[in-house]
Design an enzyme around this catalytic site. Structure first.
Site, PDB file in Angstrom:
ATOM      1  N   HIS A   7      19.650  55.596  21.746  1.00 11.36           N
ATOM      2  CA  HIS A   7      20.317  55.020  20.534  1.00 11.36           C
ATOM      3  C   HIS A   7      20.241  55.511  19.076  1.00 11.36           C
ATOM      4  CE1 HIS A   7      20.316  51.196  17.831  1.00 11.36           C
ATOM      5  NE2 HIS A   7      21.835  51.234  18.367  1.00 11.36           N
ATOM      6  N   ARG A   8      21.106  56.184  18.444  1.00 11.43           N
ATOM      7  CA  ARG A   8      21.012  56.971  17.527  1.00 11.43           C
ATOM      8  C   ARG A   8      19.839  57.993  17.413  1.00 11.43           C
ATOM      9  NH1 ARG A   8      20.225  51.646  13.330  1.00 11.43           N
ATOM     10  NH2 ARG A   8      21.665  50.213  14.745  1.00 11.43           N
ATOM     11  N   GLU A  34      23.951  57.856  21.815  1.00 16.78           N
ATOM     12  CA  GLU A  34      24.919  57.082  20.839  1.00 16.78           C
ATOM     13  C   GLU A  34      24.556  57.348  19.722  1.00 16.78           C
ATOM     14  OE1 GLU A  34      25.667  53.391  18.639  1.00 16.78           O
ATOM     15  OE2 GLU A  34      23.908  54.350  18.811  1.00 16.78           O
ATOM     16  N   ASP A  36      26.505  57.076  15.293  1.00 11.86           N
ATOM     17  CA  ASP A  36      27.600  56.305  14.447  1.00 11.86           C
ATOM     18  C   ASP A  36      28.354  57.148  13.568  1.00 11.86           C
ATOM     19  OD1 ASP A  36      26.487  53.535  15.316  1.00 11.86           O
ATOM     20  OD2 ASP A  36      24.814  54.679  14.824  1.00 11.86           O
ATOM     21  N   HIS A  49      24.788  55.269  10.231  1.00 12.82           N
ATOM     22  CA  HIS A  49      24.929  53.733  10.897  1.00 12.82           C
ATOM     23  C   HIS A  49      25.293  52.832   9.863  1.00 12.82           C
ATOM     24  CE1 HIS A  49      23.904  49.696  12.091  1.00 12.82           C
ATOM     25  NE2 HIS A  49      24.338  50.055  13.306  1.00 12.82           N
ATOM     26  N   GLU A 109      30.449  55.824  18.270  1.00 10.54           N
ATOM     27  CA  GLU A 109      30.754  54.562  17.799  1.00 10.54           C
ATOM     28  C   GLU A 109      31.375  54.785  16.235  1.00 10.54           C
ATOM     29  OE1 GLU A 109      28.977  50.116  16.234  1.00 10.54           O
ATOM     30  OE2 GLU A 109      27.628  51.602  17.428  1.00 10.54           O
ATOM     31  N   LYS A 111      32.309  53.025  13.159  1.00 12.42           N
ATOM     32  CA  LYS A 111      31.799  52.112  12.023  1.00 12.42           C
ATOM     33  C   LYS A 111      32.883  51.686  11.108  1.00 12.42           C
ATOM     34  CE  LYS A 111      28.346  50.774  12.640  1.00 12.42           C
ATOM     35  NZ  LYS A 111      27.708  49.691  13.530  1.00 12.42           N
ATOM     36  N   ASP A 229      16.445  52.731  21.982  1.00 10.89           N
ATOM     37  CA  ASP A 229      15.607  53.525  21.338  1.00 10.89           C
ATOM     38  C   ASP A 229      14.602  54.365  21.738  1.00 10.89           C
ATOM     39  OD1 ASP A 229      17.229  52.079  19.223  1.00 10.89           O
ATOM     40  OD2 ASP A 229      15.456  50.582  18.857  1.00 10.89           O
TER      41      ASP A 229
END
Length: 245
Positions: A7-8, A34, A36, A49, A109, A111, A229
Site C-alpha cells: 500500500h503506497r 498500490e 495513487d 495520495h 488508484e 484520486k 502497509d
C-alpha cells in the site's frame, strides 16, 4: 494463492508513494504495488495520495495548482523515513518504466473523487500501454464513473471499484460496471463476500490490512490479494500459513 500488494509501497517503513518505498516493497516480497495518481496543473500524472501536498511534503497547496516542474522540487520524504532524507514525488511514467523490468503487478488508484481531473484516465492508460503493462495493472477508484470510463478506453485492463462501506452482493455490482475485481475496506470483506465474489469470477483485494489476525483470516478465506502497509509481515504470515499441516 493470495498475493501481497504494498500500500503506497512499503509504507510502514518508508515515505509513502516514493520510489524507495516501491523498491523496498519488492525487496520485502511484495507481488504488487498500490499507488495513487493525481494530475499536476499542466496535466502530468504524479504519485501522491492527498489532494494537498501538505501532509507528505511540508509545503502547502493543492497538487492541481503545481506545475510538473514545481512539484518535482518538493520533498516527498518530508518526514525523513527513507535513508536518503529527500525524495521527489515520482511521476506515473517513472514508476511504470521501473515496474516493467520487475515481476510486480500494480494497482493504480485514481484520486478523482474530489477533483474530476480531465483526461486522467486517458493519460494514465496511455502510459500503461506505452510500457506494455496492460496485463499487470488494475485501475481502481472510489469514483465509479471513472472505473467505467477506464473500461470504455481499454476493456483489456482490469478495473476494480473501491468501497469504504458495506455493499450488498458487491460481485453483482462489479459485473454491472464491467469490473473484474472489487477493492473493499477489509472490515467489509467478510468470508462469505470473498468466497461468493471469487466463485463468481470477481477478484477481491481488501485494503488496508496491517494486523496479523486480519491477514490470517483473509488468507484462510482465499481473497485474491490483500493490500498492506507492511509487505514483510504479510509475507511472514503467508509463509506460516503455508507450513501448517
Amino acid at each position: 494463492m493470495t498475493l501481497i500488494f504494498a500500500h503506497r509501497g512499503y509504507k510502514s517503513l518508508y515515505s509513502e508513494n516514493t520510489m524507495t518505498a516501491f523498491i523496498e516493497a519488492e525487496k520485502a516480497g511484495a507481488e504488487g504495488l498500490e499507488l495513487d495518481v493525481q494530475l499536476t496543473k499542466d496535466g502530468v500524472p504524479v504519485i501522491i495520495h492527498d489532494e494537498k501536498v501538505d501532509r507528505t511534503t511540508g509545503n502547502t497547496g493543492f497538487v492541481k495548482d503545481f506545475t510538473y516542474t514545481e512539484i518535482k522540487k518538493l520533498n516527498a520524504d518530508f518526514k525523513k523515513m527513507s535513508p536518503k532524507g529527500s525524495e521527489p514525488i515520482p511521476t506515473l511514467e517513472e514508476v511504470l518504466e521501473w515496474l516493467k523490468d520487475t515481476n510486480l503487478n500494480c494497482n493504480i488508484e485514481f484520486k478523482n473523487g474530489i477533483f474530476p481531473y480531465a483526461s486522467m484516465e486517458e493519460k494514465s492508460i496511455s502510459l500503461v500501454r506505452k510500457y506494455g503493462l496492460e496485463k499487470r495493472v488494475i485501475l481502481s477508484s472510489f469514483n465509479h464513473y471513472s472505473v467505467v470510463q477506464c473500461l470504455r478506453i481499454d476493456p483489456e485492463i482490469e478495473t476494480a471499484p473501491l468501497f469504504a462501506e458495506l455493499v450488498y452482493k458487491p460481485w453483482v455490482y462489479a459485473k454491472a460496471l464491467g469490473a473484474k475485481g472489487i477493492h473493499p475496506k477489509y472490515i467489509y470483506a467478510s468470508d462469505d463476500i470473498i468466497r461468493e465474489s471469487v466463485s463468481n469470477g470477481v477478484a477481491v483485494r481488501p485494503y488496508t490490512v496491517n494486523r496479523e489476525k486480519d491477514m490470517e483470516r483473509l488468507y484462510k478465506a482465499g481473497c485474491t490479494a490483500l493490500i498492506t502497509d507492511n509487505p514483510a509481515l504479510a509475507l511472514e504470515i503467508k509463509n506460516k500459513k503455508g507450513k501448517r499441516p
